[in-house]
Design a protein around this motif. Sequence first.
Motif, PDB file in Angstrom:
ATOM      1  N   THR A 180       0.848  -1.194   0.000  1.00 37.12           N
ATOM      2  CA  THR A 180       0.000   0.000   0.000  1.00 37.12           C
ATOM      3  C   THR A 180       0.881   1.240   0.000  1.00 37.12           C
ATOM      4  O   THR A 180       1.855   1.311   0.747  1.00 37.12           O
ATOM      5  N   VAL A 181       0.505   2.209  -0.835  1.00 36.92           N
ATOM      6  CA  VAL A 181       1.250   3.465  -0.922  1.00 36.92           C
ATOM      7  C   VAL A 181       0.269   4.613  -0.749  1.00 36.92           C
ATOM      8  O   VAL A 181      -0.804   4.619  -1.381  1.00 36.92           O
ATOM      9  N   GLU A 194       0.986   9.353   7.959  1.00 38.53           N
ATOM     10  CA  GLU A 194       0.217   8.766   9.047  1.00 38.53           C
ATOM     11  C   GLU A 194      -0.567   7.544   8.570  1.00 38.53           C
ATOM     12  O   GLU A 194      -0.637   6.528   9.272  1.00 38.53           O
ATOM     13  N   ALA A 195      -1.149   7.612   7.373  1.00 36.65           N
ATOM     14  CA  ALA A 195      -1.908   6.481   6.850  1.00 36.65           C
ATOM     15  C   ALA A 195      -1.014   5.258   6.669  1.00 36.65           C
ATOM     16  O   ALA A 195      -1.395   4.129   7.017  1.00 36.65           O
ATOM     17  N   ALA A 196       0.185   5.468   6.136  1.00 35.75           N
ATOM     18  CA  ALA A 196       1.106   4.346   5.951  1.00 35.75           C
ATOM     19  C   ALA A 196       1.528   3.755   7.298  1.00 35.75           C
ATOM     20  O   ALA A 196       1.657   2.529   7.444  1.00 35.75           O
ATOM     21  N   TRP A 230      -2.860   5.085  -3.054  1.00 40.08           N
ATOM     22  CA  TRP A 230      -4.001   5.834  -2.527  1.00 40.08           C
ATOM     23  C   TRP A 230      -3.639   7.311  -2.496  1.00 40.08           C
ATOM     24  O   TRP A 230      -2.700   7.717  -1.834  1.00 40.08           O
ATOM     25  N   PHE A 231      -4.393   8.125  -3.251  1.00 39.80           N
ATOM     26  CA  PHE A 231      -4.202   9.571  -3.247  1.00 39.80           C
ATOM     27  C   PHE A 231      -5.052  10.156  -2.124  1.00 39.80           C
ATOM     28  O   PHE A 231      -6.276   9.997  -2.123  1.00 39.80           O
ATOM     29  N   LEU A 232      -4.421  10.845  -1.185  1.00 37.43           N
ATOM     30  CA  LEU A 232      -5.140  11.380  -0.029  1.00 37.43           C
ATOM     31  C   LEU A 232      -5.533  12.840  -0.263  1.00 37.43           C
ATOM     32  O   LEU A 232      -4.676  13.730  -0.269  1.00 37.43           O
ATOM     33  N   GLY A 233      -6.810  13.065  -0.495  1.00 35.59           N
ATOM     34  CA  GLY A 233      -7.314  14.423  -0.618  1.00 35.59           C
ATOM     35  C   GLY A 233      -6.851  15.146  -1.863  1.00 35.59           C
ATOM     36  O   GLY A 233      -6.853  16.378  -1.893  1.00 35.59           O
ATOM     37  N   THR A 234      -6.447  14.405  -2.881  1.00 35.42           N
ATOM     38  CA  THR A 234      -5.981  15.035  -4.108  1.00 35.42           C
ATOM     39  C   THR A 234      -6.243  14.090  -5.264  1.00 35.42           C
ATOM     40  O   THR A 234      -6.599  12.923  -5.066  1.00 35.42           O
ATOM     41  N   ALA A 235      -6.078  14.577  -6.471  1.00 34.66           N
ATOM     42  CA  ALA A 235      -6.270  13.751  -7.669  1.00 34.66           C
ATOM     43  C   ALA A 235      -5.294  14.219  -8.735  1.00 34.66           C
ATOM     44  O   ALA A 235      -4.973  15.405  -8.824  1.00 34.66           O
ATOM     45  N   ARG A 264     -10.836   6.715   6.213  1.00 34.80           N
ATOM     46  CA  ARG A 264     -11.034   5.510   5.410  1.00 34.80           C
ATOM     47  C   ARG A 264      -9.742   4.684   5.373  1.00 34.80           C
ATOM     48  O   ARG A 264      -9.778   3.448   5.387  1.00 34.80           O
ATOM     49  N   ALA A 265      -8.608   5.362   5.340  1.00 30.79           N
ATOM     50  CA  ALA A 265      -7.331   4.652   5.383  1.00 30.79           C
ATOM     51  C   ALA A 265      -7.141   3.951   6.727  1.00 30.79           C
ATOM     52  O   ALA A 265      -6.577   2.841   6.793  1.00 30.79           O
ATOM     53  N   GLN A 266      -7.593   4.565   7.808  1.00 30.10           N
ATOM     54  CA  GLN A 266      -7.533   3.916   9.117  1.00 30.10           C
ATOM     55  C   GLN A 266      -8.356   2.621   9.111  1.00 30.10           C
ATOM     56  O   GLN A 266      -7.911   1.582   9.623  1.00 30.10           O
TER      57      GLN A 266
END
Length: 293
Positions: A180-181, A194-196, A230-235, A264-266
């Motif tokens: 997971t990235v 933090e998600a990683a 996984w793009f966090l809050g961006t695209a 959602r990542a948590q």
Amino acid sequence: MNLTMLEIDSQPDVWRTALDRTPEARRVLARPGERMLVIGCGTSAFVAESFALLREQAGFGETDAAYASEPRAWRPYDSVVAITRSGTTTEVADALRRVPAGVTTIVVTGVADSPCAELADEVLLLDFADERSVVQTRFPTTFLILARAALGEDVADLPAQLQESLEIEDAVEDPGYDHTVYLGTGWTYGLAQEAALKVREAAQAWAESYPLLDYRHGPLAVAHPGSLVWFLGTADDDLARDIEATGATVRQREGEDPLVSLVRAQRYAVRAATARGLDPDHPRHLTRSIVLS
């Protein structure tokens, strides 16, 4: 249902409680014109990075972030914010003791009568967001939604957005990936880190984090059909196409608030843990707080 997931799912209500504390948070976190240092360890260090960027971009003054465990030459700060859920972290307490006289110390914690709180001039108490679990989830997100409100951002609808998101199952978030990235940009890079960390802590699994556009500069080499990026809050559609060419799966939700993405990542991290036969409430080799003798 494990304790960690229960605390994750409690966040809409906890966020609503936090927003009632906005005036107090504005008083201690905004401090217009002050040069501020924000410190923490682990999760709190990543949160410090995000908050520092948010505060400086909001125009309240120069704001730096640092690991409490990495002391360095002192710079002329007006105030120091230390983030520590338990208030007992040895490195944070040591850093607070080293703050020069005349510099305001502010501690953000979940425990009022903790050693770090006793060292502070000001305490922002988030005891309603404290957790029993080892892995931090709602405490850091609660601090960040409150900080965003304190800095003038309209986040009043985020608890409802999160509640709606938690009711949706996303097939892309199936925990069957072996890699997971998480990618972020600006203040969301702290969230990506933090998600990683959540995946590594809870699921003992291979998880990485990078600034969004830096992912092409080497890390893309290990992307493969077992990767979830996984793009966090961006695209970024161009980057997504480059990643998908490796066989990896990309998750990007344009318009989804970064904190909602982090929650959602948590959940993904906890689901990955249980899928691997692990207990996310008792992660290997970890404790709620690092207290050194």
